[in-house]
Enzyme design. Structure first.
Site, PDB file in Angstrom:
ATOM      1  N   ARG A   1     -95.726-102.842  51.948  1.00 41.85           N
ATOM      2  CA  ARG A   1     -96.256-104.025  51.278  1.00 41.85           C
ATOM      3  C   ARG A   1     -97.751-103.885  51.004  1.00 41.85           C
ATOM      4  NH1 ARG A   1     -92.020-107.782  52.859  1.00 41.85           N
ATOM      5  NH2 ARG A   1     -92.336-109.818  51.929  1.00 41.85           N
TER       6      ARG A   1
ATOM      7  N   ARG B   1     -84.203-120.338  54.313  1.00 42.23           N
ATOM      8  CA  ARG B   1     -85.205-119.702  55.164  1.00 42.23           C
ATOM      9  C   ARG B   1     -86.368-120.660  55.360  1.00 42.23           C
ATOM     10  NH1 ARG B   1     -86.448-113.754  52.779  1.00 42.23           N
ATOM     11  NH2 ARG B   1     -88.531-114.431  53.331  1.00 42.23           N
TER      12      ARG B   1
ATOM     13  N   ARG C   1     -82.712-120.372  47.240  1.00 44.43           N
ATOM     14  CA  ARG C   1     -82.103-119.263  48.001  1.00 44.43           C
ATOM     15  C   ARG C   1     -81.523-119.795  49.317  1.00 44.43           C
ATOM     16  NH1 ARG C   1     -85.570-113.919  48.890  1.00 44.43           N
ATOM     17  NH2 ARG C   1     -87.196-115.340  49.596  1.00 44.43           N
TER      18      ARG C   1
ATOM     19  N   LYS D   1     -84.766-108.437  45.183  1.00 43.95           N
ATOM     20  CA  LYS D   1     -84.815-107.101  45.802  1.00 43.95           C
ATOM     21  C   LYS D   1     -83.655-106.895  46.777  1.00 43.95           C
ATOM     22  CE  LYS D   1     -88.913-107.453  47.758  1.00 43.95           C
ATOM     23  NZ  LYS D   1     -89.425-108.766  47.367  1.00 43.95           N
TER      24      LYS D   1
ATOM     25  N   ARG E   1     -97.523-116.540  50.212  1.00 46.26           N
ATOM     26  CA  ARG E   1     -96.810-115.263  50.096  1.00 46.26           C
ATOM     27  C   ARG E   1     -97.000-114.667  48.707  1.00 46.26           C
ATOM     28  NH1 ARG E   1     -91.395-117.634  51.542  1.00 46.26           N
ATOM     29  NH2 ARG E   1     -90.392-115.642  51.159  1.00 46.26           N
TER      30      ARG E   1
END
Ligand code: AMP
Length: 221
Positions: free
Chosen positions: A88, A162, A127, A13, A174
């Site tokens: 969300r 992260r 990531r 995203k 999550r």
């Protein structure tokens, strides 16, 4: 123009939003980025938000909604914005509709990114993000590595993983929250006739950059 990026964590995203933002000239507003900036600055908002984020939980609406409302009032967002990570939940989507309608605006387009689950987990683990909070560029050490290992191409700052991407329990949480609370938004926006669903997957050789290019081309028409 108000665009919303929808999709589970790790679908790309942020990448798609960043490319569209650069080309169309409207800001990318990422609630996750705003929280991370506040956490690194140890602001009151950051300290409070971190209690939820570090465990993979959603930050309560009392904190998140006014933060977005305020950010949308900035001068750079007068012609629109790309919201990445907000809304969300259905409640947040309804509150967003209220905030926008007060200013005679509405959500124009929702880009829903779908990626197979095994690829998503791999993408989250690989990531890397720029530690310079004013840059926030995102890389993937397999799919989109920086030119120099561990260093941001754009600003030269150090890249890191992260914290919520390195904890398998937080990742699981999550993704569960996404399924339970965020995925109903697909139906919500489909019913409004503004949903555009795109599959992003190595298996079909379709990446976020391909989707961004198409959307940009259509907006500029
Ligand atoms: P993201 O960078 O979008 O993955 O967001 C990182 C974390 O920030 C999430 O796991 C949540 O804890 C929190 N967060 C971001 N956006 C929201 C939101 N719209 N509502 C509640 N919490 C959020």
């Amino acid at each position: 123009m108000i665009i919303i990026m929808l999709g589970a964590q790790g679908t790309g995203k942020g990448t798609v939003a960043g490319l569209i933002s650069e080309e169309i000239g409207i800001p990318q507003i990422s609630t996750g980025d705003i929280f991370r900036k506040n956490i690194s600055e140890k602001s009151a908002l950051g300290i409070e938000a971190d209690k939820y984020i570090s465990k993979g939980n959603l930050v309560p609406d009392e904190i998140t909604v006014p933060m977005v409302d305020d950010r949308l009032k900035w001068e750079d967002a007068k012609d629109g914005a790309i919201l990445d990570g907000f809304p969300r939940t259905i409640e947040q989507a309804e509150k967003l509709d209220e905030i926008l309608s007060k200013n005679g605006k509405k959500v124009d387009l929702v880009i829903n990114l779908v990626t197979p689950k095994d690829e998503i987990i791999d993408r989250m683990l690989t990531r890397r993000v720029c530690t310079n909070q004013d840059c926030k560029a995102t890389y993937n050490i397999k799919l989109h590595p920086p030119k120099k290992e561990g260093i941001c191409d754009k600003c030269g700052a150090v890249l890191k993983q992260r914290e919520d991407d390195s904890d398998p329990e937080a990742i699981k949480k999550r993704l569960e929250i996404y399924e339970e609370k965020t995925s109903p938004l697909v139906e919500y926006y489909k019913n409004k006739g503004i949903l555009r669903t795109e599959t992003i997957s190595m298996s079909i050789n379709r990446m976020g950059t391909d989707v961004a290019k198409e959307v940009i081309g259509e907006i500029k028409k």
